[in-house]
Design a protein around this motif. Sequence first.
Motif, short mmCIF file in Angstrom:
data_model
loop_
_atom_site.label_atom_id
_atom_site.label_comp_id
_atom_site.label_asym_id
_atom_site.label_seq_id
_atom_site.Cartn_x
_atom_site.Cartn_y
_atom_site.Cartn_z
N TRP A 303 0.85 -1.18 0.00
CA TRP A 303 0.00 0.00 0.00
C TRP A 303 0.89 1.24 0.00
N HIS A 304 0.53 2.25 -0.77
CA HIS A 304 1.31 3.47 -0.76
C HIS A 304 0.47 4.68 -1.15
N ILE A 305 0.84 5.80 -0.57
CA ILE A 305 0.22 7.09 -0.87
C ILE A 305 1.34 8.08 -1.10
N VAL A 306 1.14 9.02 -2.02
CA VAL A 306 2.21 9.94 -2.41
C VAL A 306 1.67 11.36 -2.48
N LEU A 307 2.41 12.29 -1.89
CA LEU A 307 2.04 13.71 -1.92
C LEU A 307 3.21 14.51 -2.43
N ASN A 308 2.96 15.38 -3.40
CA ASN A 308 3.99 16.27 -3.91
C ASN A 308 4.17 17.45 -2.95
N LEU A 309 5.36 17.59 -2.40
CA LEU A 309 5.64 18.69 -1.48
C LEU A 309 6.01 19.96 -2.23
N THR A 310 6.51 19.79 -3.44
CA THR A 310 6.83 20.89 -4.35
C THR A 310 6.30 20.48 -5.72
N HIS A 311 6.43 21.33 -6.73
CA HIS A 311 6.09 20.83 -8.06
C HIS A 311 7.14 19.79 -8.45
N THR A 312 6.70 18.73 -9.10
CA THR A 312 7.57 17.60 -9.41
C THR A 312 7.43 17.18 -10.87
N VAL A 313 8.51 16.60 -11.39
CA VAL A 313 8.51 15.97 -12.71
C VAL A 313 9.09 14.58 -12.53
N ALA A 314 8.39 13.56 -13.03
CA ALA A 314 8.84 12.19 -12.81
C ALA A 314 8.41 11.30 -13.96
N ILE A 315 9.01 10.13 -14.02
CA ILE A 315 8.60 9.07 -14.94
C ILE A 315 8.42 7.81 -14.09
N THR A 316 7.38 7.05 -14.35
CA THR A 316 7.11 5.87 -13.53
C THR A 316 6.65 4.72 -14.41
N GLN A 317 6.88 3.50 -13.94
CA GLN A 317 6.55 2.32 -14.75
C GLN A 317 6.23 1.12 -13.86
N ASN A 318 5.23 0.35 -14.26
CA ASN A 318 4.91 -0.93 -13.63
C ASN A 318 5.59 -2.05 -14.42
N PHE A 319 5.94 -3.14 -13.74
CA PHE A 319 6.63 -4.22 -14.44
C PHE A 319 6.40 -5.55 -13.76
N SER A 320 6.64 -6.61 -14.53
CA SER A 320 6.57 -7.99 -14.02
C SER A 320 7.96 -8.59 -14.12
N SER A 321 8.55 -8.92 -12.97
CA SER A 321 9.93 -9.39 -12.96
C SER A 321 10.02 -10.90 -13.08
N GLU A 322 11.20 -11.36 -13.42
CA GLU A 322 11.47 -12.80 -13.49
C GLU A 322 11.23 -13.44 -12.13
N GLN A 323 11.67 -12.76 -11.09
CA GLN A 323 11.60 -13.32 -9.75
C GLN A 323 10.17 -13.56 -9.28
N SER A 324 9.26 -12.68 -9.61
CA SER A 324 7.88 -12.80 -9.12
C SER A 324 6.89 -13.22 -10.19
N PHE A 325 7.39 -13.82 -11.28
CA PHE A 325 6.51 -14.22 -12.39
C PHE A 325 5.36 -15.12 -11.94
N ALA A 326 5.63 -16.09 -11.08
CA ALA A 326 4.60 -17.04 -10.66
C ALA A 326 3.40 -16.31 -10.05
N TYR A 327 3.70 -15.33 -9.20
CA TYR A 327 2.62 -14.58 -8.55
C TYR A 327 1.86 -13.72 -9.55
N GLN A 328 2.58 -13.02 -10.41
CA GLN A 328 1.92 -12.15 -11.37
C GLN A 328 1.13 -12.96 -12.40
N PHE A 329 1.64 -14.13 -12.76
CA PHE A 329 0.89 -14.99 -13.66
C PHE A 329 -0.45 -15.38 -13.04
N LYS A 330 -0.43 -15.72 -11.77
CA LYS A 330 -1.66 -16.10 -11.08
C LYS A 330 -2.66 -14.95 -11.05
N ARG A 331 -2.17 -13.74 -10.80
CA ARG A 331 -3.05 -12.58 -10.76
C ARG A 331 -3.60 -12.24 -12.14
#
Length: 449
Positions: A303-331
């Motif tokens: 669980w996570h929540i995020v608040l910008n304390l100043t103006h921000t510039v960012a790039i973000t990405q979701n991914f499925s790793s080799e290590q957790s493939f079994a779990y992500q496959f199930k989901r």
Amino acid sequence: MQVVQDDDSALQGLTAGVDDKKVRKKIRKIKKKQRTYIKPEDWQNNDYVNSPWFKQLSDIPLAQQRDQIRRVDARHCSPQEFEREYERKLLPTVITHAMDHWTAFERWKLPSLLAMLGRYKFRCGEDDDGYPMKIRFKYFLHYLLTNKDDAPLYMFDGFFHQRGRDKVATDQRHLRGGCALMKDYDIPKYFRADLLQYAGAKNRPPYRWFVLGPARSGTNMHQDPLGTAAWNALVSGYKRWVLFPPDAPVALIKPKPKDGDREAITWFHRVYPKMLEKDWQGPTPIEVIQGPGEVMYVPPNWWHIVLNLTHTVAITQNFSSEQSFAYQFKRVKMGRPNLCRHWLKKLEKHGRSDLLQVAKEVDRGAFKFETIFDCPKEWRDSLLDYSSASSSDSSTTIYDSSDEAAGGDPSPAAIAAARKRKSSPSSTGSSVGSGDDESEDKEKKRKVR
């Protein structure tokens, strides 16, 4: 690496020549559709911009005293070590020196972004039916620098690389339009083995976003969809994160608001003080102050929540790793069965017999998840208990406000399904979504995978 921040005095000139009345009119139109529970003129009722409470919350040196997260130097930590110490143990961390070579530090300063993107429209929210709302970058930048809203609008665009593509000549796309942003960053070395890439860009859910937000904007408490992990690379500004483990009780960390206000700053005003009290019954959170040049890693189901304390510039990405493939496959199989079938076919085509064997073991119920997650049993059990998830893995789920690690413009079919879901007595409201990754500009109608 020397991170160069935007000079505040230089930023004042960015609003020159912009018709303030015109911008206010456009912003008001978006506000009326985005948060129907509040009138546009009431977005400043709490006067957070001048409140001692927010000034204390956004005091960077003071806030950094509560930052307990471990930081990893990318220059001295191998991908194998990162997998062993953080991915397997499901531990969030902040990575330093992974962005040192990025040209984004120069090219993503606000004046440069204005020159590169100013005339093109970007997404800054959605209406109650899930339709994306867009505004020209130059108008949003004017709003970012002048607004005094309690919880401002947030530019969170999963199709940033397409913005202006039809208006910029092919040989100029490295200079202008959203496509020009692509060459200014690369994926940190720990996250390059993204298995969902095998599904193809047209089939996988949205997974990467360009993010630009004013102070006080942010994302409410959530988990990321389909069991994915995420990384968030901050180019400028400061973000305040609060993270809870997967087994955290939802009623405590994400109480249902009576007035419909789900904004991040509201959580920090109403829930965060309770978390600091001695009689707090919830788990101990991890607090983070993310600064320029730092990459935040969020493991699956945290669980996570995020608040910008100043103006921000960012790039973000979701991914499925080799290590957790079994779990992500199930989901993925439970939430997106058609996508799962396509994914398996592509893995077979690419000769990933090792992953296909893992998938078969998961299907038979023979896979031992303790072999991939070296973490407290309560966390592991929570991962496998889908009823605890904050968001549905269904393809009809729509993005709820801006999300630091999930979102995207939903397809028309997904929107129609969401309308039906909202009218259902069992509906719990919108949630962080995984709409199809197709061009919403063309509004193509196709079967939802």
